[in-house]
Scaffold this motif. Structure first.
Motif, short mmCIF file in Angstrom:
data_model
loop_
_atom_site.label_atom_id
_atom_site.label_comp_id
_atom_site.label_asym_id
_atom_site.label_seq_id
_atom_site.Cartn_x
_atom_site.Cartn_y
_atom_site.Cartn_z
N UNK A 39 0.78 -1.36 0.01
CA UNK A 39 0.02 0.05 -0.08
C UNK A 39 0.95 1.30 0.03
N UNK A 40 2.34 1.04 0.07
CA UNK A 40 3.05 2.09 0.40
C UNK A 40 3.08 3.21 -0.46
N UNK A 41 2.60 4.29 -0.38
CA UNK A 41 2.61 5.62 -1.03
C UNK A 41 1.77 5.77 -2.31
N UNK A 42 0.50 4.80 -1.95
CA UNK A 42 -0.46 4.80 -2.96
C UNK A 42 -1.66 5.89 -2.48
N UNK A 43 -1.74 6.06 -1.41
CA UNK A 43 -2.94 6.73 -0.78
C UNK A 43 -2.28 7.95 0.35
N UNK A 44 -3.10 8.95 0.17
CA UNK A 44 -2.85 10.06 1.29
C UNK A 44 -3.77 10.29 2.09
N UNK A 45 -3.51 11.00 3.15
CA UNK A 45 -4.45 11.56 4.00
C UNK A 45 -4.44 13.07 3.91
#
Lengths: 471, 399
Positions: B4-10
């Protein structure tokens, strides 16, 4: 030859000093102590413990019937003996009878068993007598009554004592009584109870019985005679022709109190433990009449010389307080803890759990041999599915892996001692530790299993198992 | 298997004040947390494409559908889930996976719990859910279940195994609680905001020996929320988004309750979830690479053993690091900068997102008086269940 093949005794771990009761109420100082069932015990759990002691070393599949006797069953409608049969994992075809209503119910059950064995209807009948009677606080009965249970295995093979003769009379009178639905035992004036009741009925029945048996008092090594207290016993033993100091002794009253319908059976177990082959014992129970039983101890008694059931139960004990006793019996209202309400038990869930819950069976994987509780359809070690046999934990010993003493858990005797228990032959179960002194609990402490009450909701008393330090 | 690393941001977060929120309902807290997150992300409800809400005991049996009414999220997919005390972490994980899969671009994760309407101390019990309606307990429950009773067994075993006498052991644990309370004084949203001394912890009334009252976290109400978007969209919302580096959950087979190989001095689920999260985030030396952690200090002993299971401390030697001040806010690896469960209390379904909220604010430099100097990778450890059988969520986020 029909007689007693084995016996078992259960006395609760706790004792109450009678002076502790007297001190609370400022009444007469009465000496001695009485046995007090823990808050998680009742007539049924004590009967189970006595039966387990009785059946230790015997084949449970050979038990053809179980007859319980008590005046204090947990249910008015629902048989206690069938519940006990499930806990003991007896055969589905074992006959079950609850004998009730009288302090003589123990010997009543023996007569039934005797007839069943003699008529070849059964070979081995398990009997238990158990009582947990209440007297009103500050009264004489509260000082007098103790809690306990005993069990006999009546059989036609390998008996330690033959039952040679039985004689019974019935007697209608209001001496000791309790209406259905009432909690506390009542009695008429002591003079009437003693003179017209016990003091008249017992000597007469014993004398008639001896004549019918063709025996004399001096033929007996011991006369095991039920009496509500030692004051009653001495005079009556003498009237019957026994030496009160040598033949008719009741050592229990000062140590356990009057154990109700189990009293005579506990006394008999004590007498058997001190007997030698050839001894004759006269066994007398009283209550709404009188049963007189004549027994002869056989050579088999030497095989169980080390059993010491009575002595062991008398010696392993701890003193509790009158305050705790009042709380355990719900004789005083205490402020309930601010904790979630208890959900009612589910009858279908209880039904499904008869084997694993009541009889404490887990599973043993038939592929890798791993023992686990509760039953795991998929083995926690080798993952094989539905490859297991049932595995009985009830008679296995364990030890404490870790524990806590929980003051938040709801209990009439906080703290609740909770432990991870590892069994000597494999498996782990999370269990309460009961009948314990919290400061004695240590990692590595050996434990044994004991059948106990859990919550009671909406007419259902839930039972399961706890662990306790070995007694 | 992809990471999941660096695929989604808050890009937005909200969190209510945790505490005995007598004047706020479950819905009130959800509205407060969600609208803070909307405002933070610069979006409104029309932008939200899917919602995962975590709650354990609140609004049962149906928190999903009423949420559409409360938030006016007309005709959007909304799913309620639970994963014990790690519920909010799992809502966050589900929302992140939806964004990573491309099923939606903007997802909302909510965790909320209302416990203080119950009228009693401690957590609710649900005998039916816990299988206690039968005579036998189910796999992972003994009778008379309470949380402190179970976690205390970990302390007994840890002290026994590592030769700490009860006073030594309890003092070691008390230092953790005093640390968290010092940090909590700097957290405006915390339930408890006063310092406590080691001596006070040791002298507090006994709840479940060997744990006293101040070894236990409080019970409170609260809610938290996060807005998640695809990484490539993140800078459209804000200049300082926080990126997800790892999301791992390990659910244990109740070894503590059933398997004699387990001795209650470690929570295998924490170790496994930690290992998986480190691998996913590319962390090889957690003690050096993780710059801060919010961990599940439901009880003092829990935090102590987490240090070891997450490899912050060596096995059996967390006492050395506790005594050295390693996990203090000015230490080399600050833990529970906001005061942790100890100061926030533990609204079951909300806690996991409250932890991530603190990491998010730290990374953005918005943590006020408790701001760390150079926050990098932050780890949130959220424990569900008990040491005998746990659901552990380990999430790693970073700039």
């Amino acid at each position: 030859m029909v007689g007693i093949k084995s016996y078992g005794v259960y006395l609760p771990y706790y004792r109450l000093n009678r002076p502790d009761i007297s001190k609370a109420w400022g009444g007469f100082q009465v000496p001695g102590e009485k046995t007090v069932a823990n808050f998680d015990e009742d007539t049924l759990t004590m009967a189970v413990e006595a039966c387990r002691d009785c059946l230790n070393g015997f084949d449970r599949n050979a038990v053809d019937a179980v007859f319980l006797s008590s005046t204090t069953y947990p249910y008015a409608e629902k048989q206690s003996s069938s519940l006990v049969a499930a806990v003991l994992d007896l055969n589905r075809t074992a006959r079950t009878i609850d004998v009730a209503g009288t302090l003589r119910s123990g010997t009543n059950a023996v007569r039934l068993a005797l007839n069943a064995v003699k008529s070849k209807d059964a070979s081995n009948v398990l009997i238990a007598a158990s009582d947990l009677r209440l007297g009103l606080p500050s009264g004489g009965k509260e000082l007098e009554f103790g809690d306990g249970a005993a069990s006999l295995l009546i059989s036609d093979t390998d008996v330690v004592a033959s039952i040679d003769d039985v004689y019974s009379v019935n007697n209608e009178m209001y001496d000791v009584y309790r209406l259905a639905g009432e909690r506390f035992v009542r009695s008429w004036e002591d003079r009437f109870v003693r003179e017209a009741g016990y003091g008249t009925v017992v000597p007469r029945a014993v004398s008639e019985a001896l004549e019918a048996f063709g025996r004399k008092p001096e033929d007996f090594a011991a006369a095991v005679i039920y009496a509500p207290n030692p004051g009653y016993l001495g005079g009556v033993a003498k009237k019957c022709g026994f030496d009160p100091k040598k033949q008719a002794i009741d050592p229990l009253w000062g140590m356990t109190g009057n154990l109700g319908s189990s009293h005579a059976m506990v006394l008999l177990a004590g007498a058997l433990e001190q007997s030698k082959p050839g001894d004759r014992i006269l066994w007398v129970a009283y209550g709404d009449g009188c049963d007189v039983v004549s027994l002869t101890v056989t050579d088999e008694i030497e095989k169980i010389a080390g059993k010491r059931s009575v002595q062991r139960m008398l010696e392993s004990k701890s003193v509790t307080t009158y305050q705790k006793y009042l709380r355990w019996r719900e004789l005083i209202a205490v402020e309930p803890p601010m904790r979630p309400r208890t959900e009612p038990a589910s009858a279908p869930a209880l039904y499904r759990d008869r084997k694993c819950g009541l009889a404490l069976y887990g599973s043993k994987c038939t592929k890798c041999g791993t023992v686990q509780y509760p039953v795991q359809r998929i083995c926690m070690e080798c993952r094989s599915k539905d490859e297991f046999e049932y595995y009985a934990f009830a008679d296995k010993k364990g030890k404490i892996v870790t524990f806590s003493h929980d003051n938040l858990a709801v209990s009439p005797d906080p703290p609740t001692t909770l432990a991870a228990v590892d069994f000597e032959e494999g498996g782990r179960i999370m269990m309460d530790v009961t009948d314990r002194n919290p400061s004695d609990i240590k990692v590595g402490m050996p434990l044994e299993m004991t059948f106990r009450k859990f919550r009671q909701t909406e007419g259902v008393q839930v039972y399961w198992w706890k662990s306790r330090p070995i007694r | 298997m992809e990471s999941i690393k660096d695929k989604v941001a808050i890009v937005g977060m909200g969190c209510t004040k945790f505490g005995e929120n007598w004047d706020k309902s479950f819905d009130d807290m959800v509205v407060d947390a969600v609208y803070e997150a909307y405002e933070d992300a610069g979006i409104d409800s029309d932008d939200v494409q899917a919602v995962w809400i975590g709650s354990y005991w609140s609004n049962l049996p149906a928190p999903s559908q009423p949420l559409a009414t409360t938030l006016k999220l007309d005709y959007k997919p909304i799913t309620r889930l639970e994963n014990m005390c790690a519920t909010a972490s799992d809502a966050f994980r589900n929302a992140a996976y939806a964004v990573a899969s491309g099923a939606c671009d903007i997802a909302l994760a909510i965790g909320a719990e209302k416990l203080k309407d119950s009228g009693y101390s401690g957590l609710p019990t649900d005998d039916i859910a816990m299988g206690l309606v039968s005579t036998a307990p189910n796999t992972f429950r003994s009778r008379n279940f309470t949380a402190p009773g179970h976690f205390a067994m970990m302390a007994t075993s840890y002290f026994n195994r590592y030769g700490l006498d009860p006073d030594e052991g309890r003092t070691m644990l008390a230092k953790i609680m005093a640390k968290n309370h010092r940090n909590g004084t700097m957290s405006p949203k915390a339930h408890f905001r006063r310092e406590i001394t080691v001596e006070q912890v040791l002298k507090a009334p006994m709840i479940a020996w060997p744990l006293g009252l101040l070894d236990c976290c409080g019970v409170s109400d609260g809610a938290a929320a996060a807005v998640l978007v695809r990484k490539d969209m993140a800078k459209n919302f804000r200049p300082d988004p926080v990126y997800i580096k790892a999301l791992q959950i390990a659910v244990g087979p109740s070894a503590g309750y059933m398997n004699p190989k387990n001795d209650w001095t470690s929570v295998e689920e924490t170790f496994r979830a930690g290992q998986a999260a480190y691998a996913e985030a590319g962390v090889t030396n957690p003690r050096e690479e993780i710059t801060m952690a919010e961990v599940h200090d439901c009880f003092s002993i829990t935090e102590a053993i987490i240090y070891e299971d997450l490899l912050f401390s060596q096995r059996g030697r967390c006492k050395e690091d506790i005594d050295a001040g390693t996990f203090e806010i000015d230490g080399s690896l600050p833990v529970n900068m906001d005061g942790g469960l100890k100061c926030f209390g533990h609204p079951i379904g909300a806690t996991g997102l409250r932890m991530i909220y603190e990491l998010y604010k730290q990374i953005q430099g918005k943590a006020g008086p408790r701001q760390l100097k150079n926050p990098g990778l932050g780890l949130a450890h959220n424990l569900g269940g008990t040491p005998g059988g746990a659901t552990i969520a380990v999430s790693i986020v970073g700039p």
